[in-house]
Design a protein around this motif. Structure first.
Motif, PDB file in Angstrom:
ATOM      1  N   PRO A 107      -1.444  -5.975  92.483  1.00  0.00           N
ATOM      2  CA  PRO A 107      -1.246  -4.743  93.766  1.00  0.00           C
ATOM      3  C   PRO A 107      -1.491  -3.499  93.567  1.00  0.00           C
ATOM      4  CG  PRO A 107       0.403  -6.648  93.489  1.00  0.00           C
ATOM      5  CD  PRO A 107      -0.461  -6.646  92.261  1.00  0.00           C
ATOM      6  N   TYR A 108      -1.993  -2.774  94.469  1.00  0.00           N
ATOM      7  CA  TYR A 108      -2.210  -1.188  94.420  1.00  0.00           C
ATOM      8  C   TYR A 108      -0.613  -0.861  94.531  1.00  0.00           C
ATOM      9  CZ  TYR A 108      -7.119  -1.941  93.986  1.00  0.00           C
ATOM     10  OH  TYR A 108      -8.248  -2.544  93.467  1.00  0.00           O
ATOM     11  N   ALA A 109      -0.132  -0.152  93.912  1.00  0.00           N
ATOM     12  CA  ALA A 109       1.223   0.755  93.902  1.00  0.00           C
ATOM     13  C   ALA A 109       1.122   1.503  95.068  1.00  0.00           C
ATOM     14  CB  ALA A 109       1.411   1.545  92.820  1.00  0.00           C
ATOM     15  N   SER A 110       0.127   1.962  95.623  1.00  0.00           N
ATOM     16  CA  SER A 110       0.209   2.672  96.766  1.00  0.00           C
ATOM     17  C   SER A 110       0.489   1.808  97.886  1.00  0.00           C
ATOM     18  CB  SER A 110      -1.239   3.623  96.807  1.00  0.00           C
ATOM     19  OG  SER A 110      -2.334   2.760  97.036  1.00  0.00           O
ATOM     20  N   ALA A 111       0.231   0.686  97.930  1.00  0.00           N
ATOM     21  CA  ALA A 111       0.297  -0.405  99.050  1.00  0.00           C
ATOM     22  C   ALA A 111       1.651  -0.933  99.228  1.00  0.00           C
ATOM     23  CB  ALA A 111      -0.724  -1.218  98.926  1.00  0.00           C
ATOM     24  N   ILE A 112       2.596  -0.637  98.029  1.00  0.00           N
ATOM     25  CA  ILE A 112       3.893  -1.356  98.124  1.00  0.00           C
ATOM     26  C   ILE A 112       4.851  -0.428  98.713  1.00  0.00           C
ATOM     27  CG2 ILE A 112       5.631  -2.155  96.472  1.00  0.00           C
ATOM     28  CD1 ILE A 112       2.820  -3.535  96.357  1.00  0.00           C
ATOM     29  N   ASP A 113       5.523  -1.089  99.905  1.00  0.00           N
ATOM     30  CA  ASP A 113       6.602  -0.545 100.787  1.00  0.00           C
ATOM     31  C   ASP A 113       8.115  -0.591  99.875  1.00  0.00           C
ATOM     32  OD1 ASP A 113       4.718   0.115 102.802  1.00  0.00           O
ATOM     33  OD2 ASP A 113       4.921  -1.965 103.291  1.00  0.00           O
ATOM     34  N   THR A 114       8.177  -1.420  99.025  1.00  0.00           N
ATOM     35  CA  THR A 114       9.682  -1.724  98.401  1.00  0.00           C
ATOM     36  C   THR A 114       9.639  -0.505  97.364  1.00  0.00           C
ATOM     37  OG1 THR A 114       9.195  -3.983  98.520  1.00  0.00           O
ATOM     38  CG2 THR A 114      11.009  -3.197  97.149  1.00  0.00           C
ATOM     39  N   GLU A 115      10.694  -0.127  97.163  1.00  0.00           N
ATOM     40  CA  GLU A 115      11.017   0.976  96.229  1.00  0.00           C
ATOM     41  C   GLU A 115      10.743   0.596  94.887  1.00  0.00           C
ATOM     42  OE1 GLU A 115      11.529   4.851  95.348  1.00  0.00           O
ATOM     43  OE2 GLU A 115      11.683   4.288  97.308  1.00  0.00           O
ATOM     44  N   LEU A 116       9.698   1.427  94.119  1.00  0.00           N
ATOM     45  CA  LEU A 116       9.598   0.746  92.842  1.00  0.00           C
ATOM     46  C   LEU A 116      10.246   1.715  91.760  1.00  0.00           C
ATOM     47  CD1 LEU A 116       5.416   0.543  93.168  1.00  0.00           C
ATOM     48  CD2 LEU A 116       7.224  -1.463  93.114  1.00  0.00           C
ATOM     49  N   PRO A 117      10.452   1.022  90.623  1.00  0.00           N
ATOM     50  CA  PRO A 117      10.875   1.714  89.496  1.00  0.00           C
ATOM     51  C   PRO A 117      10.195   3.085  88.959  1.00  0.00           C
ATOM     52  CG  PRO A 117      10.959  -0.580  88.914  1.00  0.00           C
ATOM     53  CD  PRO A 117      10.203  -0.274  89.996  1.00  0.00           C
ATOM     54  N   VAL A 118      10.838   4.167  88.590  1.00  0.00           N
ATOM     55  CA  VAL A 118      10.205   5.359  88.232  1.00  0.00           C
ATOM     56  C   VAL A 118       9.975   5.057  86.668  1.00  0.00           C
ATOM     57  CG1 VAL A 118      10.293   7.727  87.773  1.00  0.00           C
ATOM     58  CG2 VAL A 118      11.282   6.854  89.880  1.00  0.00           C
ATOM     59  N   PRO A 119       8.827   5.247  86.380  1.00  0.00           N
ATOM     60  CA  PRO A 119       8.390   5.070  84.836  1.00  0.00           C
ATOM     61  C   PRO A 119       8.790   6.170  84.118  1.00  0.00           C
ATOM     62  CG  PRO A 119       6.236   5.622  86.199  1.00  0.00           C
ATOM     63  CD  PRO A 119       7.247   5.502  87.067  1.00  0.00           C
ATOM     64  N   LYS A 120       9.256   5.892  82.939  1.00  0.00           N
ATOM     65  CA  LYS A 120       9.716   7.134  82.042  1.00  0.00           C
ATOM     66  C   LYS A 120       8.352   7.822  81.291  1.00  0.00           C
ATOM     67  CE  LYS A 120      14.142   5.006  81.211  1.00  0.00           C
ATOM     68  NZ  LYS A 120      15.013   4.245  80.163  1.00  0.00           N
ATOM     69  N   GLN A 121       7.537   7.280  81.160  1.00  0.00           N
ATOM     70  CA  GLN A 121       6.126   7.747  81.011  1.00  0.00           C
ATOM     71  C   GLN A 121       5.160   7.101  81.562  1.00  0.00           C
ATOM     72  OE1 GLN A 121       6.288   6.021  76.846  1.00  0.00           O
ATOM     73  NE2 GLN A 121       4.420   4.988  76.940  1.00  0.00           N
ATOM     74  N   MET A 122       3.934   7.609  81.479  1.00  0.00           N
ATOM     75  CA  MET A 122       2.646   7.224  82.133  1.00  0.00           C
ATOM     76  C   MET A 122       1.612   6.891  80.832  1.00  0.00           C
ATOM     77  SD  MET A 122       3.403   7.160  85.235  1.00  0.00           S
ATOM     78  CE  MET A 122       1.484   6.823  85.934  1.00  0.00           C
ATOM     79  N   THR A 123       0.634   5.880  81.361  1.00  0.00           N
ATOM     80  CA  THR A 123      -0.347   5.718  80.290  1.00  0.00           C
ATOM     81  C   THR A 123      -1.545   5.760  81.221  1.00  0.00           C
ATOM     82  OG1 THR A 123       0.945   3.873  79.087  1.00  0.00           O
ATOM     83  CG2 THR A 123      -1.325   3.521  79.095  1.00  0.00           C
ATOM     84  N   SER A 124      -2.613   6.465  80.826  1.00  0.00           N
ATOM     85  CA  SER A 124      -3.966   6.744  81.192  1.00  0.00           C
ATOM     86  C   SER A 124      -4.979   5.761  80.326  1.00  0.00           C
ATOM     87  CB  SER A 124      -4.282   8.159  81.204  1.00  0.00           C
ATOM     88  OG  SER A 124      -3.281   9.027  82.091  1.00  0.00           O
ATOM     89  N   ILE A 125      -5.417   5.230  81.293  1.00  0.00           N
ATOM     90  CA  ILE A 125      -6.710   3.925  80.590  1.00  0.00           C
ATOM     91  C   ILE A 125      -8.083   4.546  81.245  1.00  0.00           C
ATOM     92  CG2 ILE A 125      -4.962   2.404  80.134  1.00  0.00           C
ATOM     93  CD1 ILE A 125      -6.391   0.662  82.176  1.00  0.00           C
ATOM     94  N   MET A 126      -8.936   4.160  80.397  1.00  0.00           N
ATOM     95  CA  MET A 126     -10.523   4.396  80.879  1.00  0.00           C
ATOM     96  C   MET A 126     -10.916   5.634  81.047  1.00  0.00           C
ATOM     97  SD  MET A 126     -11.310   1.129  80.713  1.00  0.00           S
ATOM     98  CE  MET A 126     -13.077   1.076  81.353  1.00  0.00           C
ATOM     99  N   LEU A 127     -10.423   6.658  80.216  1.00  0.00           N
ATOM    100  CA  LEU A 127     -10.463   8.161  80.285  1.00  0.00           C
ATOM    101  C   LEU A 127     -11.881   8.442  80.020  1.00  0.00           C
ATOM    102  CD1 LEU A 127      -7.120   9.585  78.930  1.00  0.00           C
ATOM    103  CD2 LEU A 127      -8.131   9.837  81.244  1.00  0.00           C
ATOM    104  N   GLU A 128     -12.606   7.598  79.193  1.00  0.00           N
ATOM    105  CA  GLU A 128     -14.195   7.898  78.996  1.00  0.00           C
ATOM    106  C   GLU A 128     -14.846   8.059  80.109  1.00  0.00           C
ATOM    107  OE1 GLU A 128     -15.439   3.250  78.154  1.00  0.00           O
ATOM    108  OE2 GLU A 128     -15.445   4.608  76.536  1.00  0.00           O
ATOM    109  N   ASN A 129     -14.466   7.372  81.584  1.00  0.00           N
ATOM    110  CA  ASN A 129     -14.928   7.429  82.663  1.00  0.00           C
ATOM    111  C   ASN A 129     -14.351   8.374  83.613  1.00  0.00           C
ATOM    112  OD1 ASN A 129     -16.856   5.220  82.272  1.00  0.00           O
ATOM    113  ND2 ASN A 129     -14.906   3.902  81.929  1.00  0.00           N
ATOM    114  N   ALA A 130     -13.371   9.390  83.177  1.00  0.00           N
ATOM    115  CA  ALA A 130     -12.519  10.186  83.945  1.00  0.00           C
ATOM    116  C   ALA A 130     -13.462  11.367  84.303  1.00  0.00           C
ATOM    117  CB  ALA A 130     -11.303  10.516  83.499  1.00  0.00           C
ATOM    118  N   VAL A 131     -13.486  11.741  85.654  1.00  0.00           N
ATOM    119  CA  VAL A 131     -14.294  13.056  85.897  1.00  0.00           C
ATOM    120  C   VAL A 131     -13.342  14.027  85.347  1.00  0.00           C
ATOM    121  CG1 VAL A 131     -15.421  12.084  87.924  1.00  0.00           C
ATOM    122  CG2 VAL A 131     -13.034  13.098  88.283  1.00  0.00           C
TER     123      VAL A 131
END
Length: 167
Positions: A107-131
């Protein structure tokens, strides 16, 4: 295990599912995510169990799209990626599902209505394709201390949650 509810923006589609991996920690910068659902240059999926997915409203209206993984290869060699399900009225992306991993939905996090846990860190993937304008490596201090990968990390969403069980 967390029971989650989601919906599209216009309210035509509502769904629910169970997740043992509900923390929205991983940003995907691939061109498919960026162009189909990532207004910020990326998208964030969580993971749910496909056998618990229940569309409680608008089941007959949900549509899907399968993008080509690499459009630079000849058409006869092109491979489609997972199905991405969305509301055809407001175009909200809801969840993805891959035949490779039939046990899971993403599921896309943006579509979830239930409160989700706040991550302590983020992970960014597929950065070779990032604009360039969205690449966190180009924004001083934006993602200090967070993990960044040109492709996929060696761990899965499920493994990350097991390793961060304190969340």
């Amino acid at each position: 295990m967390k029971h989650l509810h989601g919906s599209c923006h216009c309210g035509a589609v509502e769904f629910e599912f169970d997740s043992s991996a509900p923390v929205p920690f991983m940003r995907c910068y691939c061109s498919i995510c960026r162009k189909t659902s990532g207004g910020g240059g990326y998208t964030i999926n969580i993971m749910g169990m496909s056998d618990t997915l229940r569309v409680t409203k608008g089941k007959d209206t949900v549509r899907s799209y399968r993008a080509v993984k690499d459009k630079s290869v000849p058409k006869s060699e092109q491979v489609l990626c997972q199905n991405r399900y969305f509301c055809p009225t407001c175009a909200s992306y809801l969840w993805a599902h891959s035949e490779e991993w039939p046990k899971w939905i993403y599921p896309y996090a943006s579509a979830i209505d239930t409160e989700l846990p706040v991550p302590k860190q983020m992970t960014s993937i597929m950065l070779e394709n990032a604009v360039e304008w969205a690449d966190p490596r180009n924004i001083p201090g934006r993602d200090a201390g967070n993990e960044m990968f040109d492709e996929y990390p060696s761990y899965s969403l499920e493994q990350w949650h097991k390793d961060h069980s304190d969340i």
